[in-house]
Design a protein around this motif. Structure first.
Motif, PDB file in Angstrom:
ATOM      1  N   GLU A  34       0.820  -1.208   0.000  1.00 52.95           N
ATOM      2  CA  GLU A  34       0.000   0.000   0.000  1.00 52.95           C
ATOM      3  C   GLU A  34       0.860   1.266   0.000  1.00 52.95           C
ATOM      4  N   ARG A  35       2.100   1.139   0.443  1.00 55.25           N
ATOM      5  CA  ARG A  35       2.973   2.301   0.621  1.00 55.25           C
ATOM      6  C   ARG A  35       3.867   2.574  -0.588  1.00 55.25           C
ATOM      7  N   ILE A  36       4.098   1.544  -1.414  1.00 54.10           N
ATOM      8  CA  ILE A  36       4.995   1.712  -2.555  1.00 54.10           C
ATOM      9  C   ILE A  36       4.184   1.867  -3.844  1.00 54.10           C
ATOM     10  N   THR A  37       4.844   2.347  -4.871  1.00 51.82           N
ATOM     11  CA  THR A  37       4.159   2.543  -6.152  1.00 51.82           C
ATOM     12  C   THR A  37       3.900   1.203  -6.833  1.00 51.82           C
ATOM     13  N   ALA A  38       3.049   1.232  -7.829  1.00 47.22           N
ATOM     14  CA  ALA A  38       2.714   0.019  -8.577  1.00 47.22           C
ATOM     15  C   ALA A  38       3.963  -0.589  -9.211  1.00 47.22           C
ATOM     16  N   GLY A  39       4.798   0.241  -9.781  1.00 46.11           N
ATOM     17  CA  GLY A  39       6.031  -0.254 -10.395  1.00 46.11           C
ATOM     18  C   GLY A  39       6.945  -0.911  -9.392  1.00 46.11           C
ATOM     19  N   GLU A  40       7.070  -0.291  -8.224  1.00 44.14           N
ATOM     20  CA  GLU A  40       7.904  -0.874  -7.171  1.00 44.14           C
ATOM     21  C   GLU A  40       7.323  -2.201  -6.701  1.00 44.14           C
ATOM     22  N   ALA A  41       5.998  -2.277  -6.594  1.00 40.87           N
ATOM     23  CA  ALA A  41       5.340  -3.520  -6.180  1.00 40.87           C
ATOM     24  C   ALA A  41       5.614  -4.636  -7.179  1.00 40.87           C
ATOM     25  N   LEU A  42       5.527  -4.315  -8.453  1.00 45.46           N
ATOM     26  CA  LEU A  42       5.797  -5.322  -9.488  1.00 45.46           C
ATOM     27  C   LEU A  42       7.257  -5.763  -9.466  1.00 45.46           C
ATOM     28  N   ASP A  43       8.171  -4.819  -9.288  1.00 45.98           N
ATOM     29  CA  ASP A  43       9.595  -5.156  -9.203  1.00 45.98           C
ATOM     30  C   ASP A  43       9.872  -6.054  -8.005  1.00 45.98           C
ATOM     31  N   LEU A  44       9.294  -5.714  -6.861  1.00 45.70           N
ATOM     32  CA  LEU A  44       9.491  -6.507  -5.658  1.00 45.70           C
ATOM     33  C   LEU A  44       8.902  -7.900  -5.834  1.00 45.70           C
ATOM     34  N   ALA A  45       7.698  -7.984  -6.342  1.00 49.33           N
ATOM     35  CA  ALA A  45       7.038  -9.283  -6.536  1.00 49.33           C
ATOM     36  C   ALA A  45       7.884 -10.203  -7.413  1.00 49.33           C
ATOM     37  N   ALA A  46       8.489  -9.653  -8.445  1.00 50.97           N
ATOM     38  CA  ALA A  46       9.284 -10.460  -9.366  1.00 50.97           C
ATOM     39  C   ALA A  46      10.509 -11.080  -8.691  1.00 50.97           C
ATOM     40  N   GLN A  47      10.926 -10.519  -7.563  1.00 51.11           N
ATOM     41  CA  GLN A  47      12.123 -10.995  -6.874  1.00 51.11           C
ATOM     42  C   GLN A  47      11.812 -11.923  -5.697  1.00 51.11           C
ATOM     43  N   LEU A  48      10.529 -12.109  -5.410  1.00 57.09           N
ATOM     44  CA  LEU A  48      10.122 -12.930  -4.278  1.00 57.09           C
ATOM     45  C   LEU A  48       9.790 -14.352  -4.707  1.00 57.09           C
ATOM     46  N   PRO A  49       9.830 -15.296  -3.757  1.00 60.52           N
ATOM     47  CA  PRO A  49       9.383 -16.656  -4.072  1.00 60.52           C
ATOM     48  C   PRO A  49       7.913 -16.646  -4.497  1.00 60.52           C
ATOM     49  N   PHE A  66       2.020   7.067   4.318  1.00 63.22           N
ATOM     50  CA  PHE A  66       1.907   6.878   5.763  1.00 63.22           C
ATOM     51  C   PHE A  66       3.285   6.576   6.325  1.00 63.22           C
ATOM     52  N   THR A  67       3.422   6.751   7.622  1.00 61.91           N
ATOM     53  CA  THR A  67       4.710   6.618   8.294  1.00 61.91           C
ATOM     54  C   THR A  67       5.016   5.156   8.613  1.00 61.91           C
ATOM     55  N   ALA A  68       6.254   4.928   9.011  1.00 61.16           N
ATOM     56  CA  ALA A  68       6.650   3.593   9.451  1.00 61.16           C
ATOM     57  C   ALA A  68       5.855   3.191  10.692  1.00 61.16           C
ATOM     58  N   ASP A  69       5.554   4.149  11.574  1.00 67.13           N
ATOM     59  CA  ASP A  69       4.733   3.837  12.752  1.00 67.13           C
ATOM     60  C   ASP A  69       3.349   3.346  12.343  1.00 67.13           C
ATOM     61  N   GLU A  70       2.784   3.937  11.291  1.00 66.49           N
ATOM     62  CA  GLU A  70       1.486   3.481  10.802  1.00 66.49           C
ATOM     63  C   GLU A  70       1.609   2.088  10.194  1.00 66.49           C
ATOM     64  N   LEU A  71       2.693   1.817   9.510  1.00 62.98           N
ATOM     65  CA  LEU A  71       2.927   0.476   8.975  1.00 62.98           C
ATOM     66  C   LEU A  71       2.937  -0.539  10.112  1.00 62.98           C
ATOM     67  N   ILE A  72       3.632  -0.212  11.177  1.00 64.68           N
ATOM     68  CA  ILE A  72       3.703  -1.106  12.344  1.00 64.68           C
ATOM     69  C   ILE A  72       2.318  -1.298  12.946  1.00 64.68           C
ATOM     70  N   LEU A 109      14.473  -0.388  -3.172  1.00 68.13           N
ATOM     71  CA  LEU A 109      13.055  -0.259  -2.848  1.00 68.13           C
ATOM     72  C   LEU A 109      12.832   0.803  -1.779  1.00 68.13           C
ATOM     73  N   THR A 110      13.644   0.790  -0.732  1.00 61.39           N
ATOM     74  CA  THR A 110      13.431   1.713   0.375  1.00 61.39           C
ATOM     75  C   THR A 110      14.054   3.091   0.149  1.00 61.39           C
ATOM     76  N   ALA A 111      14.820   3.249  -0.915  1.00 64.45           N
ATOM     77  CA  ALA A 111      15.490   4.528  -1.169  1.00 64.45           C
ATOM     78  C   ALA A 111      14.502   5.674  -1.320  1.00 64.45           C
ATOM     79  N   ASP A 112      13.332   5.408  -1.867  1.00 59.12           N
ATOM     80  CA  ASP A 112      12.344   6.463  -2.074  1.00 59.12           C
ATOM     81  C   ASP A 112      11.379   6.616  -0.908  1.00 59.12           C
ATOM     82  N   LEU A 113      11.520   5.770   0.101  1.00 61.62           N
ATOM     83  CA  LEU A 113      10.655   5.862   1.279  1.00 61.62           C
ATOM     84  C   LEU A 113      11.290   6.785   2.312  1.00 61.62           C
ATOM     85  N   PRO A 114      10.489   7.321   3.223  1.00 61.36           N
ATOM     86  CA  PRO A 114      11.048   8.183   4.272  1.00 61.36           C
ATOM     87  C   PRO A 114      12.082   7.435   5.132  1.00 61.36           C
ATOM     88  N   ALA A 115      12.919   8.195   5.792  1.00 59.94           N
ATOM     89  CA  ALA A 115      14.005   7.626   6.592  1.00 59.94           C
ATOM     90  C   ALA A 115      13.502   6.643   7.637  1.00 59.94           C
TER      91      ALA A 115
END
Length: 130
Positions: A34-49, A66-72, A109-115
């Motif tokens: 939900e936090r990453i772009t569609a392109g990033e999601a597709l790239d990540l999915a392609a690298q997962l089992p 949303f923030t990392a705290d919201e993710l948690i 993947l995380t380079a474009d996300l907040p610190a």
């Protein structure tokens, strides 16, 4: 890295049974999706089992901010884990993804996300079982 190895690492990093590690991994990936772009999601999915690839679908071209705290919080709510356990769980999944993705893929993947997201991705130790 194969699926069983990923789940085993998450389980060892969190001291959770494998079934809970599966749920934690699923919920974390769905929240990250939900936090990453569609392109990033597709790239990540392609690298997962294969069993994890279907969890990442492009919701649309924009990521939900949303923030990392919201993710948690989202992971904790969906996985039924209290705050500290949810944070440990997210850290464990992120650390495992860091190891699983080839050639610095998780850093990309995380380079474009907040610190605060990158902070969650810092390597977590693996608990040695006996």
């Amino acid at each position: 890295m194969d699926y069983d190895t990923m789940i085993d690492l998450v389980a060892r990093r969190t001291d959770l049974p494998s079934e809970q590690a599966v749920d934690l991994t699923r919920v974390t990936l769905e929240a990250l999706n939900e936090r990453i772009t569609a392109g990033e999601a597709l790239d990540l999915a392609a690298q997962l089992p294969k069993p994890l690839q279907g969890l990442l679908r492009p919701p649309d071209e924009t990521a939900e901010a949303f923030t990392a705290d919201e993710l948690i919080r989202r992971v904790g709510r969906e996985a039924g884990l209290p705050g500290p356990a949810a944070e440990t769980g997210v850290r464990a999944v992120f650390a495992t993804l860091r190891e699983a993705l080839p050639g610095g893929g998780f850093d990309e993947l995380t380079a474009d996300l907040p610190a605060d997201f990158r902070d969650l991705a810092q390597p977590a130790p693996v608990t040695r079982q006996g």
